[in-house]
Design a protein around this motif. Structure first.
Motif, PDB file in Angstrom:
ATOM      1  N   GLY A  19       0.776  -1.233   0.000  1.00 34.89           N
ATOM      2  CA  GLY A  19       0.000   0.000   0.000  1.00 34.89           C
ATOM      3  C   GLY A  19       0.807   1.282   0.000  1.00 34.89           C
ATOM      4  N   PHE A  20       2.088   1.219  -0.300  1.00 36.18           N
ATOM      5  CA  PHE A  20       2.879   2.450  -0.350  1.00 36.18           C
ATOM      6  C   PHE A  20       2.493   3.286  -1.564  1.00 36.18           C
ATOM      7  N   ASP A  21       2.613   4.587  -1.409  1.00 33.32           N
ATOM      8  CA  ASP A  21       2.206   5.522  -2.461  1.00 33.32           C
ATOM      9  C   ASP A  21       3.318   5.770  -3.470  1.00 33.32           C
ATOM     10  N   GLY A  22       4.464   5.170  -3.260  1.00 34.30           N
ATOM     11  CA  GLY A  22       5.584   5.307  -4.167  1.00 34.30           C
ATOM     12  C   GLY A  22       6.804   4.632  -3.571  1.00 34.30           C
ATOM     13  N   VAL A  23       7.867   4.539  -4.372  1.00 35.20           N
ATOM     14  CA  VAL A  23       9.134   3.994  -3.880  1.00 35.20           C
ATOM     15  C   VAL A  23      10.241   5.004  -4.155  1.00 35.20           C
ATOM     16  N   GLU A  24      11.200   5.034  -3.253  1.00 37.54           N
ATOM     17  CA  GLU A  24      12.422   5.807  -3.467  1.00 37.54           C
ATOM     18  C   GLU A  24      13.585   4.829  -3.450  1.00 37.54           C
ATOM     19  N   ILE A  25      14.413   4.868  -4.461  1.00 39.08           N
ATOM     20  CA  ILE A  25      15.578   3.992  -4.539  1.00 39.08           C
ATOM     21  C   ILE A  25      16.774   4.734  -3.949  1.00 39.08           C
ATOM     22  N   HIS A  26      17.393   4.114  -2.956  1.00 35.88           N
ATOM     23  CA  HIS A  26      18.539   4.744  -2.292  1.00 35.88           C
ATOM     24  C   HIS A  26      19.774   4.573  -3.171  1.00 35.88           C
ATOM     25  N   MET A  27      20.122   5.652  -3.864  1.00 42.79           N
ATOM     26  CA  MET A  27      21.290   5.664  -4.745  1.00 42.79           C
ATOM     27  C   MET A  27      22.366   6.605  -4.208  1.00 42.79           C
ATOM     28  N   ALA A  28      22.311   6.913  -2.906  1.00 41.89           N
ATOM     29  CA  ALA A  28      23.192   7.928  -2.338  1.00 41.89           C
ATOM     30  C   ALA A  28      23.998   7.370  -1.165  1.00 41.89           C
ATOM     31  N   HIS A  29      24.837   8.234  -0.588  1.00 44.73           N
ATOM     32  CA  HIS A  29      25.460   8.048   0.733  1.00 44.73           C
ATOM     33  C   HIS A  29      26.365   6.826   0.839  1.00 44.73           C
ATOM     34  N   GLY A  30      26.904   6.379  -0.278  1.00 42.76           N
ATOM     35  CA  GLY A  30      27.868   5.292  -0.235  1.00 42.76           C
ATOM     36  C   GLY A  30      27.276   3.909  -0.165  1.00 42.76           C
ATOM     37  N   TYR A  31      25.947   3.780  -0.361  1.00 41.26           N
ATOM     38  CA  TYR A  31      25.319   2.465  -0.372  1.00 41.26           C
ATOM     39  C   TYR A  31      25.468   1.841  -1.765  1.00 41.26           C
ATOM     40  N   LEU A  32      24.936   0.640  -1.954  1.00 43.42           N
ATOM     41  CA  LEU A  32      25.306  -0.176  -3.104  1.00 43.42           C
ATOM     42  C   LEU A  32      25.126   0.523  -4.453  1.00 43.42           C
ATOM     43  N   VAL A  33      23.955   1.125  -4.699  1.00 45.59           N
ATOM     44  CA  VAL A  33      23.739   1.740  -6.018  1.00 45.59           C
ATOM     45  C   VAL A  33      24.699   2.911  -6.210  1.00 45.59           C
ATOM     46  N   ASN A  34      24.903   3.685  -5.158  1.00 38.97           N
ATOM     47  CA  ASN A  34      25.879   4.773  -5.223  1.00 38.97           C
ATOM     48  C   ASN A  34      27.283   4.237  -5.493  1.00 38.97           C
ATOM     49  N   GLN A  35      27.605   3.080  -4.930  1.00 36.19           N
ATOM     50  CA  GLN A  35      28.920   2.482  -5.154  1.00 36.19           C
ATOM     51  C   GLN A  35      29.133   2.164  -6.630  1.00 36.19           C
ATOM     52  N   PHE A  36      28.069   1.746  -7.313  1.00 39.22           N
ATOM     53  CA  PHE A  36      28.176   1.505  -8.750  1.00 39.22           C
ATOM     54  C   PHE A  36      28.337   2.816  -9.517  1.00 39.22           C
ATOM     55  N   LEU A  37      27.631   3.866  -9.102  1.00 43.07           N
ATOM     56  CA  LEU A  37      27.664   5.132  -9.817  1.00 43.07           C
ATOM     57  C   LEU A  37      29.006   5.843  -9.683  1.00 43.07           C
ATOM     58  N   SER A  38      29.707   5.624  -8.585  1.00 42.86           N
ATOM     59  CA  SER A  38      30.886   6.425  -8.252  1.00 42.86           C
ATOM     60  C   SER A  38      32.184   5.860  -8.818  1.00 42.86           C
ATOM     61  N   PRO A  39      33.015   6.704  -9.451  1.00 48.50           N
ATOM     62  CA  PRO A  39      34.334   6.234  -9.913  1.00 48.50           C
ATOM     63  C   PRO A  39      35.264   5.900  -8.762  1.00 48.50           C
ATOM     64  N   GLU A  40      34.924   6.346  -7.560  1.00 43.58           N
ATOM     65  CA  GLU A  40      35.742   6.062  -6.396  1.00 43.58           C
ATOM     66  C   GLU A  40      35.604   4.618  -5.937  1.00 43.58           C
ATOM     67  N   SER A  41      34.429   4.039  -6.133  1.00 44.08           N
ATOM     68  CA  SER A  41      34.164   2.690  -5.633  1.00 44.08           C
ATOM     69  C   SER A  41      33.895   1.675  -6.737  1.00 44.08           C
ATOM     70  N   ASN A  42      33.840   2.117  -7.978  1.00 42.34           N
ATOM     71  CA  ASN A  42      33.560   1.221  -9.112  1.00 42.34           C
ATOM     72  C   ASN A  42      34.713   1.310 -10.110  1.00 42.34           C
ATOM     73  N   ILE A  43      35.537   0.249 -10.138  1.00 43.43           N
ATOM     74  CA  ILE A  43      36.646   0.195 -11.107  1.00 43.43           C
ATOM     75  C   ILE A  43      36.486  -1.031 -12.007  1.00 43.43           C
ATOM     76  N   ARG A  44      35.230  -1.452 -12.198  1.00 41.29           N
ATOM     77  CA  ARG A  44      34.946  -2.603 -13.051  1.00 41.29           C
ATOM     78  C   ARG A  44      35.339  -2.306 -14.496  1.00 41.29           C
ATOM     79  N   THR A  45      35.553  -3.367 -15.240  1.00 43.18           N
ATOM     80  CA  THR A  45      35.898  -3.213 -16.651  1.00 43.18           C
ATOM     81  C   THR A  45      34.845  -3.829 -17.570  1.00 43.18           C
ATOM     82  N   ASP A  46      33.735  -4.322 -16.980  1.00 45.35           N
ATOM     83  CA  ASP A  46      32.661  -4.879 -17.805  1.00 45.35           C
ATOM     84  C   ASP A  46      31.622  -3.797 -18.094  1.00 45.35           C
ATOM     85  N   ASP A  47      30.405  -4.197 -18.480  1.00 42.31           N
ATOM     86  CA  ASP A  47      29.369  -3.232 -18.862  1.00 42.31           C
ATOM     87  C   ASP A  47      28.822  -2.432 -17.680  1.00 42.31           C
TER      88      ASP A  47
END
Length: 641
Positions: A161-189
């Protein structure tokens, strides 16, 4: 007509229609149970904020899988078994016309393995800046599976029954870790340039969009600037925001920082109000979807101006709604003096590690289901001795509940030692809170007498049914050779006579009082030497202000001597001692200041035993108290009598 027309105008994010532009930030409460299920306490907590008038609530970060929990105070939505409890929460808020969005979160490498019993995961095997734990790098197949994990959590959110969702992409959590060049040095897609590092976030949004109703709000919270040397910067985050918009995001919630810049992430009173608004403004310039601004926004006028100047579409209030859940209604009704001001002291943040959310100015936190203003059935004549935070809190609540209350204060002003603490730089919120406490007492029938010192005789003559002693600590001078005959001042004397202290000053004791006095005097251009026996300055302060006051003193050129003992004080000199070093004489001081020791002040209470039926001692009179403890003890006695 309201004086803040934009702030109280209606708005929509997709299907979410809200009555005003005020949003409650997702903030952990530790009010769930240890398994992450909703409790009655957490329902009461959020219900109180809806009754307080906020446009919508963002439920605190909620784990999409067990390995993504930060601690046992984090809500969960990784299994259908959590849906009934979450549905109880949403139903409770919907019955009072409330709106609530859930934040979906995974801590990634910031999850604690000693708690989860699971190996932390991340885009790359780079240790957490906080825990120093080395995470395991997710495979591409695991990343795709994690996308589905977020989508499944969103589907549960719809069922709950939630009226919406917010995805936590900030503050050093997992999605932010993917977005940041500081924590993501992958060479794949999922690593490399901006668009490849954004792929995980983009796929989460697209996947969620497929399993929720067409106009269901999907809000993305990002750290537009991580405030680290190699992390995300604003220009790259503007590109990420456009990627998220094209993927189907309904709004962008613009925050900042990660765990490496944590001292700026939750801005304390040493950082400017509205310190992240400029980030929201820049993101808004490149997207067409709504933008939410956050970052120590306390003043409603600042919130209104931010909207009027088109820097953001909604304003996110965080700790201000912990401090006063009814702030929106009070602002709308023009009751500005009745707002319980957030101090930005971050005691709330510190308390999370102690497993229970607390607030310096709001002692009712977590007790929202308890009626603390119930009128007494047996009114008493009560004398409150002392007009600091403890005494003011007690007098207000006792009088509100129907007792006949008189308050005596020996000084010419109310406030006690808190008045001196509020004189230091950047302490405007504390002055406002003190004004709030005084104004609340003035609104009651409490008889306030200044310049009235309580003695055993005067208290007995007053003949109260109960006496509440909030008359402060017994301030004992520190015993150092030479202190008695060389004009040494204490902190209170120094704050009161700053204009006559001279220019070169030594402060012996680098606890909170010493640090804040040093800041006060250094800001006036005085040359400060600060000596502390322990290895850390301001040890009793919360970590955020402790860090910033140390940086402030360094920038102003204060001479800081840590792990150093003062063995002698002279007319204009001190002698210091360090292990494995010869004693050193520091001289040329115009003034030497030594904070006093705060000891229990129980002499008056002991003298009243047997002659006054009820005597209660609270605040500093019991022993050294923080403002949080003093206010809480005042309220506790106010509810007890």
């Amino acid at each position: 007509m309201t004086i803040f027309p934009k702030l109280f105008s209606p708005f929509k994010i997709g299907s979410l229609a809200i009555k005003n532009r005020m949003v409650m930030s997702p903030m952990e409460t530790h009010l769930c149970d240890k398994e992450g299920f909703v409790t009655e306490e957490i329902i009461a907590y959020y219900k109180e904020r809806i009754l307080g008038g906020v446009g919508y609530i963002t439920l605190e970060n909620t784990a999409v899988e067990p390995a993504g929990r930060v601690n046992d105070g984090m809500l969960c939505i990784h299994n259908d078994k959590f849906i009934p409890g979450l549905k109880r929460l949403t139903d409770s808020l919907h019955t009072i016309d409330g709106k609530i969005v859930i934040q979906l979160s995974h801590a990634g490498k910031e999850a604690l393995p000693y708690f989860t019993n699971l190996e932390p995961v991340a885009p790359s095997a780079i240790p957490s800046p906080l825990t120093k734990q080395m995470p395991r790098e997710l495979s591409a197949a695991e990343v795709r599976s994690m996308v589905n994990t977020f989508a499944e959590a969103a589907a549960r959110a719809v069922k709950a029954g939630f009226d919406g969702v917010e995805i936590h992409m900030a503050h050093g959590y997992l999605v932010n870790q993917f977005l940041s060049p500081e924590s993501n040095i992958r060479t794949d897609d999922y690593g490399g340039d901006t668009h490849r590092r954004s792929r995980f976030a983009k796929e989460i949004v697209k996947s969620i969009r497929k399993c929720v109703p067409g106009d269901y709000p999907i809000i993305c919270r990002i750290s537009a600037d991580e405030y680290t040397d190699t992390g995300l910067k604003l220009e790259e985050s503007k590109e990420i925001a456009k990627v998220l918009e094209r993927a189907g995001a309904s709004a962008i919630h613009v925050s900042a920082c990660n765990y490496a810049s944590a001292f700026y992430n939750i801005p304390c009173y040493y950082l400017e109000e509205g310190c992240f608004i400029h980030l929201a403004e820049s993101i808004k310039s490149v997207v067409k979807i709504p933008v939410l601004a956050v970052g120590r926004i306390i003043d409603p006028a600042m919130a209104e101006n931010t909207l009027q100047e088109n820097k953001a579409d909604l304003i996110v209030f965080g700790r201000t709604l912990i401090a006063d859940p009814h702030l929106p209604n009070k602002v709308r009704e023009g009751q500005m003096a009745d707002i319980r001001t957030c101090l930005s002291c971050n005691r709330c943040i510190e308390s999370i590690s102690d497993k229970r959310l607390v607030c310096t100015v709001n002692p009712y936190l977590g007790k929202e289901g308890v009626s603390h203003l119930q009128k007494t059935a047996r009114p008493k004549k009560i004398l409150v001795v002392g007009g600091g935070p403890a005494g003011l809190s007690a007098a207000h609540l006792l009088s509100t509940r129907g007792h006949d209350v008189t308050l005596w204060e020996k000084e010419s002003q109310l406030g006690g030692s808190f008045r001196y603490a509020s004189m230091a730089p950047k302490k405007d919120p504390m002055r406002k809170f003190l004004d709030y406490l005084i104004n609340q007492v003035k609104k009651t029938d409490t008889a306030v007498h200044l310049n009235r010192e309580a003695t055993e005789m005067s208290i007995k003559q007053f003949a109260a049914d109960a006496v509440v002693l909030a008359h402060g600590a017994s301030n004992i001078p520190v015993e150092i050779n030479g202190t008695k005959n060389n004009g040494v001042l204490n902190v209170k004397q120094a704050f009161s006579t700053a204009h006559s202290l001279g220019n070169t000053i030594a402060i012996v004791g680098g606890g909170p009082e010493g640090c804040e006095l040093a800041d006060f005097l250094a800001s006036q251009g005085k040359k400060i030497t600060l000596i502390e026996m322990r290895r850390v300055l301001g040890l009793e302060l919360v970590a955020h202000p402790r860090y910033h006051i140390g940086e402030r003193l360094k920038k102003m050129g204060a001479q800081l001597h840590l792990n150093t003992k003062v063995t002698e004080v002279g007319q204009n000199y001190i002698i210091i001692s360090r292990r494995r070093e010869s004693d050193q004489k520091l001289e040329g001081f115009d003034t030497i200041i030594i904070p006093t020791l705060h000891q229990p002040n129980n002499t008056l209470a002991a003298s009243l035993q047997g002659s006054v039926q009820e005597v209660y001692t609270i605040g500093d009179a019991v022993g050294g108290r923080t403002a949080l403890e003093a206010v809480a003890e005042g309220v506790e006695i106010g509810m007890k009598l």
